[in-house]
Design an enzyme around this catalytic site. Structure first.
Site, short mmCIF file in Angstrom:
data_model
loop_
_atom_site.label_atom_id
_atom_site.label_comp_id
_atom_site.label_asym_id
_atom_site.label_seq_id
_atom_site.Cartn_x
_atom_site.Cartn_y
_atom_site.Cartn_z
N LYS A 1 40.17 35.82 34.12
CA LYS A 1 41.15 36.03 35.19
C LYS A 1 42.34 35.09 35.03
O LYS A 1 42.17 33.90 34.72
CB LYS A 1 40.45 35.78 36.53
CG LYS A 1 41.27 36.04 37.77
CD LYS A 1 40.39 35.82 39.00
CE LYS A 1 41.13 35.99 40.30
NZ LYS A 1 40.24 35.79 41.48
N SER B 1 40.54 39.43 44.81
CA SER B 1 41.67 39.15 43.98
C SER B 1 41.37 39.27 42.48
O SER B 1 42.28 39.21 41.66
CB SER B 1 42.19 37.73 44.27
OG SER B 1 41.23 36.76 43.90
N SER C 1 36.49 37.83 46.42
CA SER C 1 37.33 38.25 45.31
C SER C 1 36.58 38.70 44.06
O SER C 1 37.18 39.27 43.16
CB SER C 1 38.30 37.12 44.94
OG SER C 1 39.26 36.95 45.94
#
Length: 475
Positions: A85, A160, A184
């Site tokens: 990420k 997210s 997330s």
């Protein structure tokens, strides 16, 4: 055995490692297939920020030589492609946090879990999108644009860690990592039809940028429960960068005991969340799977209320003020306006309001603790709707569920409460699809404090009885 490109794009890490050792598959072949798939569908999904394909192919050739020389020398994730990420520091590589303020930022050190994945032989071939500072349950930013769901590109893959969810579902990576501060990991796991795991606080070390932040958890995102166990066994354990990282390390097995005899509680709405009919139907069907496995499933009322959301927001907004408040003078007009509002609201919270979050955490834990006195596990939906529009507005006052107006920011998720009761391990597993949008739905499996094994045991049993990997999006 001969693999098609499609097979390779959806192979699990567990299967790939077995094939590497048997010399029926090369890490180079796997990486080449993923690169080809990314070139085919990546632009439509917009789920990656950077790729390192040339370097990744070199590392894949090095892994190939390890297996050719002596498979016993291979590290636990030797040659497995892993997406990281773009919120997680990677030493020397641009890490943007989805923000224009960090468009050229290169951290000196990697996050501890990223270090461990790399040291275990995983090959970092790409970075996945995140909203600015990971602030939202949808993935879009002024820096990178809108990330789309591979099952239906009109919808969001969640956030997210939405880029990670989309990349896994679309066959662009074998495994991925995520962070979970309010869901997330679990939100995109649900919206993308994959497995996601929020470990108990302290199980996996935090990064250096968010010390002692109890709502934040690094964890795995995978296509299978076994793959998540592989990643957890690498990522977890005490680390000198995190004072809260637990000394006692749990090594998850690859095979789990039967689930028969377990008592399981089902909470459809946690006491206060409006749930769409299609999510309710899929959740009840998924909960019934546990009955076929010999478990007792009873519906319960957790007794939580909107005070939980208030507490989470106070903590979240305070965190944004502390971490990004000093960015406003320079970057206010180049930030997501909603992020600016989060920061500004955070600046107004008093010490007593902030400490009140701990009182709410205590009350929440007392209520769910009573449930765990009678039950081994708790189930609930991951999201109240399958997903929201890819361009979803966090301030959309017209947003409704079942015709009722709900908070557009978090009124459609059931994940953030478990970041407040952070010692509880929580997984999200797929439960089916929306008959209208075709977007997947998901269910959370919650275990008692620090009982990772019970959650993985339940998830593996459910996966065996209701497998999800045969489903693939058509892009």
């Amino acid at each position: 055995m001969e693999y098609t490109d499609s097979d390779l794009c959806y192979i699990t890490a567990t299967e790939a490692l077995s094939a590497f050792r048997a010399r029926t598959l090369s890490p180079v072949e796997l990486m080449q297939a993923l690169i080809k798939r990314t070139e085919e569908v990546g632009e439509r999904l917009n789920c990656l920020t950077y790729n390192y394909f040339e370097r990744a192919l070199e590392q894949a050739r090095e892994a190939e030589s390890v297996y050719a020389r002596n498979p016993d020398e291979a590290r636990p994730l030797e040659g497995v492609p892993c997406a990281i990420k773009d919120y997680h520091p990677v030493a020397g590589e641009i890490t943007t946090y989805g923000s224009k303020a960090f468009a050229d930022f290169r951290p000196e050190r990697s996050a501890p879990t990223v270090e461990r994945l790399s040291e275990a032989g995983a090959i970092i071939h790409c970075r996945t999108t995140t909203p600015e500072h990971g602030h939202a349950a949808v993935t879009r930013s002024l820096l990178w644009g809108i990330t789309r769901n591979p099952w239906n590109t009109e919808f969001s893959p969640g956030g997210s860690s939405g880029g990670a969810g989309a990349a896994l579902a679309a066959g662009m990576t074998t495994i991925a990592d995520g962070t979970d501060g309010g869901g997330s990991i679990r939100i995109p796991a649900s919206a993308c039809g994959i497995f996601g795991y929020k470990p108990p606080f302290g199980r996996n070390p935090l990064d250096r940028e968010h010390p002692s932040e109890m709502v934040l958890h690094y964890g795995p995102m995978t296509r299978s429960v076994a793959d998540a166990a592989l990643m957890q066994n690498v990522m977890s354990g005490q680390h000198p960068a995190d004072i809260h990282s637990l000394r006692d390390k749990i090594t998850l097995p690859t095979e789990f005991e039967p689930l028969s005899g377990r008592r399981i509680a089902l909470s459809m709405d946690l006491g206060y969340v409006e749930i769409s009919e299609e999510v309710q139907q899929n959740t009840r069907r998924a909960a019934a799977v546990f009955e076929t496995l010999g478990c007792t499933v009873d519906e319960v009322d957790l007794g939580w209320d909107y005070g939980v959301l208030d507490a989470w927001l106070v903590n979240w907004e305070g965190l944004f003020w502390a971490l990004a408040g000093d960015q406003l003078p320079r970057w206010r007009f180049e930030m997501d306006p909603f992020v600016v509002k989060l920061i500004e609201r955070g600046s107004t919270h008093t010490v007593d309001r902030f400490y009140g979050v701990h009182r709410v955490r205590y009350q929440m834990y007392q209520k769910i603790g009573k449930v765990f006195e009678d039950y081994d596990l708790v189930l609930c939906p991951t999201l109240a709707v399958p997903s929201v529009a890819a361009c979803h507005d966090n301030e959309d006052k017209t947003f409704t569920i079942n015709g009722k107006h709900v908070d557009p920011y978090l009124g459609w998720v059931l994940t953030y409460p478990f970041n407040l009761v952070s010692p509880l391990p929580v997984a999200s597993v797929p439960t089916g699809f929306s008959p209208t949008s075709g977007v997947p739905t998901g269910m959370q499996i919650i275990g008692p404090a620090f009982d990772d094994l019970s959650v993985f045991t339940a998830a593996a049993a459910y996966e065996g009885a209701a497998p999800w990997r045969q489903h693939r999006p058509t892009l």
